[in-house]
Write an enzyme that holds these catalytic residues in place. Structure first.
Site: not given
Ligand code: ATP
Ligand code: MG
Length: 434
Positions: A213, A219, A357, A360, A408
């Site tokens: 990323e 986060r 979040e 997932s 997280r």
């Protein structure tokens, strides 16, 4: 070390050898105190200058802070000492001397920048708060493993060097593998599915995931720890049940076994496992509720991904952990199964903490033809994934699973401002060493 006593175990009347770091020296003239610190806490060592051997006093009082020493002596009750006991030393040995100049102050009296702390993690984790985070992290993983074992899942480890990515090409780190192009794995997705189709049926993995990323946020990490589950003969409801029990088990383990650590982080009073069951809102309800908060400049419409401010607004509104279910198929990955009666709607779900979040997941597409179509729709070449699609010719049951970011989970559990606090040696845009 032979005959070493932890400072926390030193009882009045004992003759002990304690070893650890020089936390502080307070010289009051005729009397001086050295505070010795180890992993269990601190103990006061008393030097009465007139009555003690000069060499002993000198060794004890001139040693630099954070040096490692070993002290042998008698433990006595002393109500004025921080832990109610103190050691009168018979001998002091300097085991490893520290420089007088330290890059940061492990006593925590002087604040240091996060980057300085991360460059000097050894010193940084001599602070109670840092030590507490990583002891809690270990307990979280223990609680997680326990819940998985209760759910009949077997722990597995899958490769991190892979030939193909799963979550789209842009977030992959390429590497060279004996002259061939390879990548660091973004997720154990395909491997855990392949093993859920074996006789193991229910599997879990706790391991690194790598995401290239570009953005630097509080986060996101470029190397994170993913807690993954995959279960054969599970649908998305079953997968959500396992997810909820894993998260609650992590909180319960911490609540039961980490009182001291929670105190160090000033969380002991308010810490509580989340209430269950976690509400399950459909994506449609979620966007309606976000729109109703009026927090967004533009109203969300069906098909939009939830922006960060939207997640926050909804999180404040719900006030605890919750699931968002029934996402539009087009914004979930190809391996997620769509609803039987509505191909626009997927079985994908996210599990949310009010701040962000965490998970997932979804039921997976186990029908080979639909799966191959999915690859094509996502712009991926099904031939590159032959090792995976081939197994769907040999009997793969319906299955479902999810991935939970361990950092997280820690970050939200302990209300940490930055995900880097929950990793020993974070990897981000700037940071490749240590
Ligand atoms: P986000 O949209 O918040 O970047 P994502 O949807 O891209 O996350 P998934 O691919 O769904 O992430 O991964 C599952 C879980 O793994 C996430 O919910 C999160 O807890 C964790 N995770 C994913 N990417 C990262 C990252 N870069 N840093 C830390 N945790 C991550
Ligand atoms: Mg996600």
């Amino acid at each position: 070390m032979e005959n070493r006593t932890y400072t926390a175990d030193a009882e009045p009347g004992d003759s002990v050898t304690v070893a650890g770091w020089v936390h502080e020296v307070r010289d009051l003239g005729g009397i001086a105190f050295l505070i010795l610190r180890d992993t269990t806490g601190r103990i006061q060592v008393k030097f009465e200058k007139e009555e003690m051997d000069d060499d002993l006093v000198e060794t004890g009082l001139e040693v630099a802070r954070e040096s490692v020493i070993s002290v042998t002596g008698q433990v006595e009750e002393e109500p004025r000492a921080p832990t109610g006991v103190e050691v009168t030393p018979e001998s002091v040995e300097v085991v490893s001397e520290a420089d007088t100049e330290l890059p940061l102050d492990p006593s925590g009296k002087v604040d240091a920048e996060l980057s300085t702390r991360l460059d000097n993690r050894t010193l940084d984790l001599r602070r109670e708060e840092g030590q507490a985070i990583f002891e809690i992290r270990a307990e979280v993983l223990r609680g997680v493993r326990e819940a998985f074992r209760e759910a009949d899942a077997t722990e597995i480890n899958t490769p991190k060097i892979v030939a193909t990515g799963t979550e789209g090409g842009t977030e992959l780190f390429p590497i060279t593998y004996f002259g061939r192009e390879a990548f660091m794995n973004q997720s154990p997705q395909l491997f855990k599915q392949l093993i859920a189709g074996s006789n193991l049926e229910r599997v879990f993995e706790i391991g690194p995931i790598f995401r290239a990323e570009e953005h630097n946020t509080p986060r996101h990490l470029n190397e994170a720890t993913s807690i993954d589950f995959e279960g054969a003969f599970c649908d998305h409801h079953d997968a959500m049940d396992v997810c909820e029990s894993v998260v609650v088990s992590a909180y319960e383990a911490v609540a039961e076994n980490c009182e001291t650590q929670l105190e160090a982080l000033d969380l002991a009073e308010e810490f509580e496992p989340p209430e269950t069951p976690f509400p399950r809102l459909s994506y449609e309800e979620a966007i309606e509720r976000i729109n109703a908060t009026g927090e967004l400049d533009e109203q969300l419409v069906w098909g939009d991904d939830l922006p960060t401010e939207g997640e926050k607004a909804l999180g404040d509104d719900v006030g605890g952990h919750y699931f968002i279910t029934d996402w539009p198929a087009e914004i979930k990955p190809f391996y997620i199964m769509d609803h039987d009666d509505d191909a626009e709607l997927s079985t994908g779900f996210d599990m949310m903490h009010p701040r962000m979040e965490l998970v997932s997941g979804g039921q997976r597409e186990h029908r080979r033809e639909q799966l191959i179509e999915g690859f094509e729709q996502q712009g991926l070449d099904p031939d590159a994934f032959e090792y995976y699609t081939k197994m769907f010719q040999y009997g793969i049951p319906p299955h479902a699973g999810w991935g939970l970011g361990a950092e997280r989970l820690l970050m939200t559990m302990l209300d940490l401002g930055n995900i880097r606090e929950a990793v020993l040696f974070p990897r981000d845009r700037q940071r490749l060493s240590p």
